[in-house]
Design a protein around this motif. Structure first.
Motif, PDB file in Angstrom:
ATOM      1  N   GLU A 186     -10.899  21.330 -62.879  1.00  0.00           N
ATOM      2  CA  GLU A 186     -11.718  21.831 -63.978  1.00  0.00           C
ATOM      3  C   GLU A 186     -13.139  22.149 -63.499  1.00  0.00           C
ATOM      4  N   VAL A 187     -13.679  21.282 -62.642  1.00  0.00           N
ATOM      5  CA  VAL A 187     -15.028  21.514 -62.137  1.00  0.00           C
ATOM      6  C   VAL A 187     -15.074  22.782 -61.291  1.00  0.00           C
ATOM      7  N   ARG A 188     -14.062  22.985 -60.462  1.00  0.00           N
ATOM      8  CA  ARG A 188     -14.050  24.173 -59.605  1.00  0.00           C
ATOM      9  C   ARG A 188     -13.839  25.438 -60.433  1.00  0.00           C
ATOM     10  N   LEU A 189     -12.999  25.355 -61.452  1.00  0.00           N
ATOM     11  CA  LEU A 189     -12.805  26.518 -62.312  1.00  0.00           C
ATOM     12  C   LEU A 189     -14.090  26.862 -63.071  1.00  0.00           C
ATOM     13  N   THR A 190     -14.812  25.826 -63.517  1.00  0.00           N
ATOM     14  CA  THR A 190     -16.078  26.075 -64.209  1.00  0.00           C
ATOM     15  C   THR A 190     -17.082  26.763 -63.295  1.00  0.00           C
ATOM     16  N   GLU A 191     -17.146  26.319 -62.033  1.00  0.00           N
ATOM     17  CA  GLU A 191     -18.074  26.929 -61.085  1.00  0.00           C
ATOM     18  C   GLU A 191     -17.673  28.373 -60.779  1.00  0.00           C
TER      19      GLU A 191
ATOM     20  N   ARG B  13     -18.702  30.507 -63.640  1.00  0.00           N
ATOM     21  CA  ARG B  13     -20.143  30.774 -63.628  1.00  0.00           C
ATOM     22  C   ARG B  13     -20.480  31.865 -62.616  1.00  0.00           C
ATOM     23  N   GLN B  14     -19.866  31.799 -61.440  1.00  0.00           N
ATOM     24  CA  GLN B  14     -20.121  32.821 -60.432  1.00  0.00           C
ATOM     25  C   GLN B  14     -19.644  34.197 -60.911  1.00  0.00           C
ATOM     26  N   ARG B  15     -18.513  34.228 -61.579  1.00  0.00           N
ATOM     27  CA  ARG B  15     -18.020  35.512 -62.078  1.00  0.00           C
ATOM     28  C   ARG B  15     -18.954  36.074 -63.148  1.00  0.00           C
TER      29      ARG B  15
ATOM     30  N   GLU C 258     -22.171  35.592 -63.279  1.00  0.00           N
ATOM     31  CA  GLU C 258     -23.341  36.115 -62.578  1.00  0.00           C
ATOM     32  C   GLU C 258     -23.041  37.461 -61.931  1.00  0.00           C
ATOM     33  N   ILE C 259     -21.837  37.602 -61.367  1.00  0.00           N
ATOM     34  CA  ILE C 259     -21.465  38.876 -60.742  1.00  0.00           C
ATOM     35  C   ILE C 259     -21.356  39.970 -61.803  1.00  0.00           C
ATOM     36  N   ASP C 260     -20.766  39.643 -62.947  1.00  0.00           N
ATOM     37  CA  ASP C 260     -20.668  40.632 -64.033  1.00  0.00           C
ATOM     38  C   ASP C 260     -22.040  41.065 -64.519  1.00  0.00           C
ATOM     39  N   ALA C 261     -22.969  40.076 -64.632  1.00  0.00           N
ATOM     40  CA  ALA C 261     -24.323  40.421 -65.069  1.00  0.00           C
ATOM     41  C   ALA C 261     -25.030  41.289 -64.032  1.00  0.00           C
ATOM     42  N   GLU C 262     -24.840  40.989 -62.743  1.00  0.00           N
ATOM     43  CA  GLU C 262     -25.450  41.798 -61.690  1.00  0.00           C
ATOM     44  C   GLU C 262     -24.883  43.214 -61.695  1.00  0.00           C
ATOM     45  N   MET C 263     -23.572  43.342 -61.882  1.00  0.00           N
ATOM     46  CA  MET C 263     -22.959  44.665 -61.947  1.00  0.00           C
ATOM     47  C   MET C 263     -23.497  45.454 -63.142  1.00  0.00           C
ATOM     48  N   GLN C 264     -23.725  44.757 -64.248  1.00  0.00           N
ATOM     49  CA  GLN C 264     -24.249  45.430 -65.431  1.00  0.00           C
ATOM     50  C   GLN C 264     -25.677  45.919 -65.187  1.00  0.00           C
ATOM     51  N   ARG C 265     -26.500  45.117 -64.487  1.00  0.00           N
ATOM     52  CA  ARG C 265     -27.866  45.547 -64.191  1.00  0.00           C
ATOM     53  C   ARG C 265     -27.859  46.748 -63.251  1.00  0.00           C
ATOM     54  N   ILE C 266     -26.942  46.765 -62.288  1.00  0.00           N
ATOM     55  CA  ILE C 266     -26.873  47.898 -61.360  1.00  0.00           C
ATOM     56  C   ILE C 266     -26.432  49.160 -62.090  1.00  0.00           C
ATOM     57  N   ARG C 267     -25.468  49.019 -63.001  1.00  0.00           N
ATOM     58  CA  ARG C 267     -25.060  50.192 -63.793  1.00  0.00           C
ATOM     59  C   ARG C 267     -26.218  50.733 -64.618  1.00  0.00           C
TER      60      ARG C 267
END
Length: 480
Positions: A147-152, A155-157, A159-168
């Motif tokens: 569960e801890v690893r899935l939560t992490e 969270r990383q996904r 952050e990646i989605d937010a970064e992709m949205q900023r680049i778009r």
């Protein structure tokens, strides 16, 4: 370290002796010009003499001929002598010219002297980022709670989605020139550290090779005990932390895909505009080419152990055959000497050959088999329908399909338990398929059965009922 340990290093360590030497500035300057500066290893004697002559020519013009009166070849022989051990002198197979390389002790001195000069640009941000990256990897990859690893990962996904949205949206953050210089400086420092580590690893393997040669030369016990001792020493090196990390680096470097990715990243790094003014920027593209010869030489030192073992066995077989022939000749000579005048009394006792004799009349006579007659035998026929489907309901468990399931899960992980594999590929043939997994784990050298940990697996039958089984934990690892 206490006072006594430090004092022992001062008296015996080759690096400390280099710092105390009268010609230490000349030696360190030459080591920088020949080895650490161009990041080279395994140089020929004549090439080093030419480099040292150039260094001596410049110094003699400033200080006079009396400052360094000896020839370049004499300095090389002195620095490679056993009492110095600043250079390692050796010969390659099939070559007459000796080769030279820095010892780990001398390289540590050179790197320490370079650090005394100070740096115009000190990398701090990239080091902090590296600390966070290594620390996160250490903590996350050591976490056993799913569960801890899935939560992490979630969270990383995010952050990646937010970064992709900023680049778009056109908001692209580019690394500034100081940040690029910071990371580039750390890259070159790590590359030099890695090449220095190879020298130390190779030195450890050479120590093992020297110990094997000494054992072979002075061994007086049995051949089996000697082989057990040698294999035990080699296994200790291979299974140590240093040996396992070196083997992991070798596997990583031998991967064509990863090597192509590394080459592409190095080439793209030289095209960064913020690094256009860096001196010797194009030399970064050859980092992996400097590693390959160093790693190959280290692997060659390990192969020498196998050659020593093969030579040992050949010598032992030759000596044993020679001893056997000597014993046979001694027996033949003794037989010829006693043929004309045999000794009196009992000369030799031999077990007399015996033959088992069976007389013909001791064999039993032939007796014909008796026929049993069954009277009033009546066969009752059953007119009802008999279900013969059970005779044709057999099935076959395809082990190749199970291996494919294991390989598919191990593509994204270094190891996986049977519960994780069946979670991704549920059991479709029940207990028979589970037994087949057991057989695959038993036959594979990359699988481990842990009887101290239990796992619970379940599967669904055709009628919708659920069956469960509690088994020992089975762990499949990705083959090296």
């Amino acid at each position: 370290m206490d006072y006594y340990a430090i004092n022992a290093l001062r008296e015996n360590h080759a690096g400390w002796a280099l710092l105390r030497a009268q010609n230490a500035p000349l030696a360190v300057c030459f080591f920088m010009a020949a080895f650490t500066g161009p990041n080279q290893r395994n140089l020929g004697r004549q090439h080093l003499i030419d480099i040292l002559d150039d260094v001596l020519f410049g110094l003699r013009e400033s200080y006079g001929e009396e400052k360094f009166p000896r020839q370049a070849s004499e300095y090389l022989d002195d620095w490679a002598a056993p009492e110095r051990s600043w250079l390692r002198k050796y010969y390659l197979p099939g070559q007459d010219e000796p080769r030279y390389d820095l010892t780990p002790a001398a390289e540590n001195v050179v790197r320490w002297v370079e650090s005394l000069r100070g740096r115009d640009f000190v990398a701090t941000q990239s080091r902090l980022s590296s600390i966070f990256t290594v620390l996160k990897t250490l903590v996350q990859q050591s976490e056993a709670d799913p569960e801890v690893r899935l939560t992490e990962l979630q969270r990383q996904r995010d952050e990646i989605d937010a970064e992709m949205q900023r680049i778009r949206g056109g908001n692209i953050k580019v690394m500034s020139a100081p940040e690029a210089m910071d990371h580039f400086q750390q890259l070159t420092a790590l590359a030099k550290d890695l090449l220095a580590d190879f020298r130390e690893v190779e030195q450890n393997f050479r120590k093992l090779d020297r110990q094997v040669r000494e054992q072979i030369a002075t061994w007086e016990g049995s051949q089996g005990e000697l082989l057990a001792s040698i294999f035990g020493s080699q296994q200790d090196i291979s299974s140590s932390l240093q040996g396992r990390t070196f083997q992991g680096f070798w596997d990583y470097l031998m991967s064509p895909q990863l090597r192509a990715e590394l080459k592409d990243l190095l080439q793209r790094a030289t095209e960064i505009e913020a690094l256009a003014g860096v001196e010797n920027l194009q030399a970064v593209t050859g980092l992996h080419q400097d590693w390959l010869p160093a790693v190959e030489q280290t692997q060659g030192t390990v192969r020498q152990l196998s050659q020593q073992l093969r030579r040992l066995l050949d010598d032992k077989v030759f000596l044993e055959n020679k001893r056997i022939m000597q014993l046979i000749r001694r027996v033949e000579s003794g037989a010829l000497a006693t043929r004309q005048a045999p000794p009196s009394g009992v000369f030799m006792e031999l077990a007399a050959p015996s033959v088992d004799v069976t007389l013909p009349f001791e064999r039993p006579l032939y007796e014909g088999s008796r026929k049993v007659w069954v009277m009033d035998d009546v066969v009752m026929a059953d007119d009802g329908d008999v279900d013969a489907g059970a005779l044709f309901s057999q099935f076959h468990v395809d082990k190749e399909r199970l291996r494919s399931n294991i390989d598919a899960v191990l593509e994204d992980a270094e190891q996986a338990t049977l519960a994780e594999i069946t979670g991704a590929h549920p059991l479709s043939q029940g207990l028979a398929e589970l037994v087949a997994y057991y057989q695959l784990a038993t036959d594979s050298e990359w699988a481990t059965i842990n009887p101290e940990t239990q796992q619970q697996l379940s599967w669904t039958l055709a009628d919708g009922s659920i069956r469960e089984a509690t088994i020992d934990q089975i762990i499949f690892a990705r083959p090296a």
